[in-house]
Design a protein around this motif. Sequence first.
Motif, PDB file in Angstrom:
ATOM      1  N   LEU A   1      -7.378   2.512   7.170  1.00 48.98           N
ATOM      2  CA  LEU A   1      -7.672   3.953   6.780  1.00 48.98           C
ATOM      3  C   LEU A   1      -7.507   4.367   5.481  1.00 48.98           C
ATOM      4  CD1 LEU A   1      -8.791   6.739   7.773  1.00 48.98           C
ATOM      5  CD2 LEU A   1      -6.506   7.409   8.644  1.00 48.98           C
ATOM      6  N   TYR A   2      -6.345   3.888   5.117  1.00 50.91           N
ATOM      7  CA  TYR A   2      -6.013   4.073   3.626  1.00 50.91           C
ATOM      8  C   TYR A   2      -6.195   2.776   2.782  1.00 50.91           C
ATOM      9  CZ  TYR A   2      -3.669   7.743   6.031  1.00 50.91           C
ATOM     10  OH  TYR A   2      -3.406   8.791   6.930  1.00 50.91           O
ATOM     11  N   SER A   3      -6.594   3.031   1.384  1.00 53.13           N
ATOM     12  CA  SER A   3      -7.122   1.896   0.570  1.00 53.13           C
ATOM     13  C   SER A   3      -5.521   1.391  -0.019  1.00 53.13           C
ATOM     14  CB  SER A   3      -7.860   2.555  -0.728  1.00 53.13           C
ATOM     15  OG  SER A   3      -7.952   1.788  -1.837  1.00 53.13           O
ATOM     16  N   SER A   4      -5.569   0.179  -0.368  1.00 52.73           N
ATOM     17  CA  SER A   4      -4.535  -0.365  -1.304  1.00 52.73           C
ATOM     18  C   SER A   4      -4.164   0.285  -2.638  1.00 52.73           C
ATOM     19  CB  SER A   4      -4.835  -1.866  -1.295  1.00 52.73           C
ATOM     20  OG  SER A   4      -6.040  -2.344  -1.784  1.00 52.73           O
ATOM     21  N   PHE A   5      -5.424   0.884  -3.072  1.00 57.74           N
ATOM     22  CA  PHE A   5      -5.646   1.615  -4.407  1.00 57.74           C
ATOM     23  C   PHE A   5      -4.921   3.091  -4.194  1.00 57.74           C
ATOM     24  CE2 PHE A   5      -7.758   3.918  -7.821  1.00 57.74           C
ATOM     25  CZ  PHE A   5      -6.826   3.555  -8.929  1.00 57.74           C
ATOM     26  N   GLN A   6      -3.901   3.522  -4.423  1.00 53.10           N
ATOM     27  CA  GLN A   6      -3.085   4.921  -4.553  1.00 53.10           C
ATOM     28  C   GLN A   6      -3.349   5.475  -3.305  1.00 53.10           C
ATOM     29  OE1 GLN A   6      -5.462   7.034  -7.461  1.00 53.10           O
ATOM     30  NE2 GLN A   6      -4.201   6.172  -9.243  1.00 53.10           N
ATOM     31  N   GLY A   7      -3.498   4.606  -2.246  1.00 54.73           N
ATOM     32  CA  GLY A   7      -3.465   5.188  -0.672  1.00 54.73           C
ATOM     33  C   GLY A   7      -4.640   6.283  -0.407  1.00 54.73           C
TER      34      GLY A   7
ATOM     35  N   ARG B   1       0.787  -1.303  -0.101  1.00 53.03           N
ATOM     36  CA  ARG B   1       0.064  -0.151  -0.042  1.00 53.03           C
ATOM     37  C   ARG B   1       0.914   1.312  -0.077  1.00 53.03           C
ATOM     38  NH1 ARG B   1      -5.353  -0.874   2.721  1.00 53.03           N
ATOM     39  NH2 ARG B   1      -5.522  -2.897   2.856  1.00 53.03           N
ATOM     40  N   PRO B   2       0.487   2.313  -0.623  1.00 58.44           N
ATOM     41  CA  PRO B   2       1.091   3.449  -0.678  1.00 58.44           C
ATOM     42  C   PRO B   2       1.122   4.098   0.641  1.00 58.44           C
ATOM     43  CG  PRO B   2      -0.299   3.396  -2.317  1.00 58.44           C
ATOM     44  CD  PRO B   2      -0.665   2.357  -1.682  1.00 58.44           C
ATOM     45  N   ARG B   3       0.143   3.807   1.500  1.00 62.54           N
ATOM     46  CA  ARG B   3       0.223   4.227   2.915  1.00 62.54           C
ATOM     47  C   ARG B   3      -0.598   3.203   3.820  1.00 62.54           C
ATOM     48  NH1 ARG B   3      -2.198  10.124   3.670  1.00 62.54           N
ATOM     49  NH2 ARG B   3      -3.561   9.442   2.142  1.00 62.54           N
ATOM     50  N   GLY B   4       0.014   2.811   5.060  1.00 59.79           N
ATOM     51  CA  GLY B   4      -0.624   2.000   5.987  1.00 59.79           C
ATOM     52  C   GLY B   4      -0.376   0.641   5.544  1.00 59.79           C
ATOM     53  N   TYR B   5      -0.173  -0.201   6.493  1.00 60.69           N
ATOM     54  CA  TYR B   5       0.388  -1.660   6.508  1.00 60.69           C
ATOM     55  C   TYR B   5      -0.528  -2.420   7.850  1.00 60.69           C
ATOM     56  CZ  TYR B   5       3.300  -5.765   7.173  1.00 60.69           C
ATOM     57  OH  TYR B   5       3.846  -6.995   7.134  1.00 60.69           O
ATOM     58  N   TYR B   6      -1.396  -3.193   7.256  1.00 62.14           N
ATOM     59  CA  TYR B   6      -2.581  -3.821   8.245  1.00 62.14           C
ATOM     60  C   TYR B   6      -2.622  -5.139   8.518  1.00 62.14           C
ATOM     61  CZ  TYR B   6      -4.293   1.080   7.257  1.00 62.14           C
ATOM     62  OH  TYR B   6      -4.459   2.385   7.086  1.00 62.14           O
ATOM     63  N   LEU B   7      -1.598  -5.807   7.644  1.00 61.45           N
ATOM     64  CA  LEU B   7      -1.776  -7.072   7.477  1.00 61.45           C
ATOM     65  C   LEU B   7      -1.352  -7.933   8.912  1.00 61.45           C
ATOM     66  CD1 LEU B   7      -1.869  -9.949   6.264  1.00 61.45           C
ATOM     67  CD2 LEU B   7       0.357  -9.693   5.494  1.00 61.45           C
ATOM     68  N   PRO B   8      -0.505  -7.365   9.494  1.00 60.32           N
ATOM     69  CA  PRO B   8       0.109  -8.272  11.141  1.00 60.32           C
ATOM     70  C   PRO B   8      -0.958  -8.047  11.967  1.00 60.32           C
ATOM     71  CG  PRO B   8       1.802  -6.988  10.206  1.00 60.32           C
ATOM     72  CD  PRO B   8       0.709  -6.463   9.339  1.00 60.32           C
TER      73      PRO B   8
END
Length: 465
Positions: free
Chosen positions: A300-306, A96-103
């Motif tokens: 909070l941030y989409s995986s498409f273009q953040g 993602r351009p912003r955010g990392y939620y996988l963990p």
Amino acid sequence: MRCSLKRSLSAALAASFLLLLFLYGGSRQDQDPPEVELGALAPDTVLQLLQPEGAQRILRDTGGLSALHNVSYHLLAGSPSPHKKFLAVGLASVQRPRGYYLPATLQSLFRQSTEEELQEMVVVVHLADADPMWNVRVAANIASRFAQHILLGRLLLIHAPHEFYPTLEGLKRNFNDPEERVRFRSKQNVDYAFLLAFAANLSSYYLMIEDDVWCAKSFLTAIRKALASQEGSNWATLEFSKLGYIGKLYRSSDLPRLARFLLLFYQEMPCDWLLVHFRLLLTQKDVIRFKPSLFQHMGLYSSFQGTVNRLEDDEFQADAMDLPDNPPAALFTTMSVFENYEPHKAYSTADGYFWGKDPAAGSTFSIVFQQPARVTRVRVRTGSAERRGDILRAGVLELGRWRRGDGRDCSAYTIVGTFEKGSCERRGLERGVPGPVECVRIRVTRAQSEWLIIQSIEVWTTAGT
């Protein structure tokens, strides 16, 4: 000398890591998996600790769809169990351009499940980014955080090489979407198709979620309970969230078809739209969605273009063990029904709600059980997010006994609660109305000009009649 020292340090850390896993493996299973600081090790070294033979290649037949005959997956971490599980939870993840939620998503999946539930579940993560180094780094990070779950066969990290993907250039711009948007959603369809094909033989049922969700406590037990309520029905999709493709449940036997379907129409429309078409093609006309929702969107941030994405499911409930029973019943109302907003939509798993015209004093909405039940709790919600004014402004909740001969009502009622701001919830009803009851009734006590929406009626019972 520096290289020799680095190799020695890596070997020492690796030995310490394996010793920790060995010691933890013999400890209590209800503890959180070990999170190990492996910053001094290269990502490839971390993965090798959990996959000593390297990233395995596993072939999956995708049904001979055009040029896609067999996909050779990279199994980055974990090993499929030789025994089929009850539930596979699948999610795809990209950079993602912003955010990392996988963990946080994986932590929620595991922490919200009991040890018994974990033994019946496997989580499959498709690391589907076009950057292979990102996939390796994330796999190493996840492997270090969730090592015990990987070793116990509860977590698999896979990657389908992009050489197996269909073209993502020159795609049709349906709905006048920009080229980048079309490319993104088309690739996402293929990501999920390969994930579905891989998971087809891992379990009896498959749950689709995204990589940025919270899970309700004991969601697996709630899903098992929902499946029991659908026994004998020819369903294609059961839904446990109202958002996109979060919380969609499928029979694993349908996954090969669904994978082929997504591959066949990958460039036509977004994945959640294709899932609706798939359900309709399998002759399930109505949405079957269970309330409250078991999964909540947290990113909070989409995986498409953040872009900012504040979607939330207002029907999410954090404790899935608190789900209502809603015994089989017939529903009747003296109010005129607007269009297809039928009474059963307020009480069953059907999507939607009841919408009645011109409620007058004395108007009723009755639930008549097929069998007498010991009711312990009732919760009624009226109105909706779109029609906040269509609530029950003055009314009472009643429990009834002695069902009438026509089966449409009861002869005697006891008032157990009044509506305040459109809602009514009462607990401990077995103490005020001892013995089984046969009816639950909502009665309007004052006429109102607004129509009435009954969003949901939830009934809890206890064993015995």
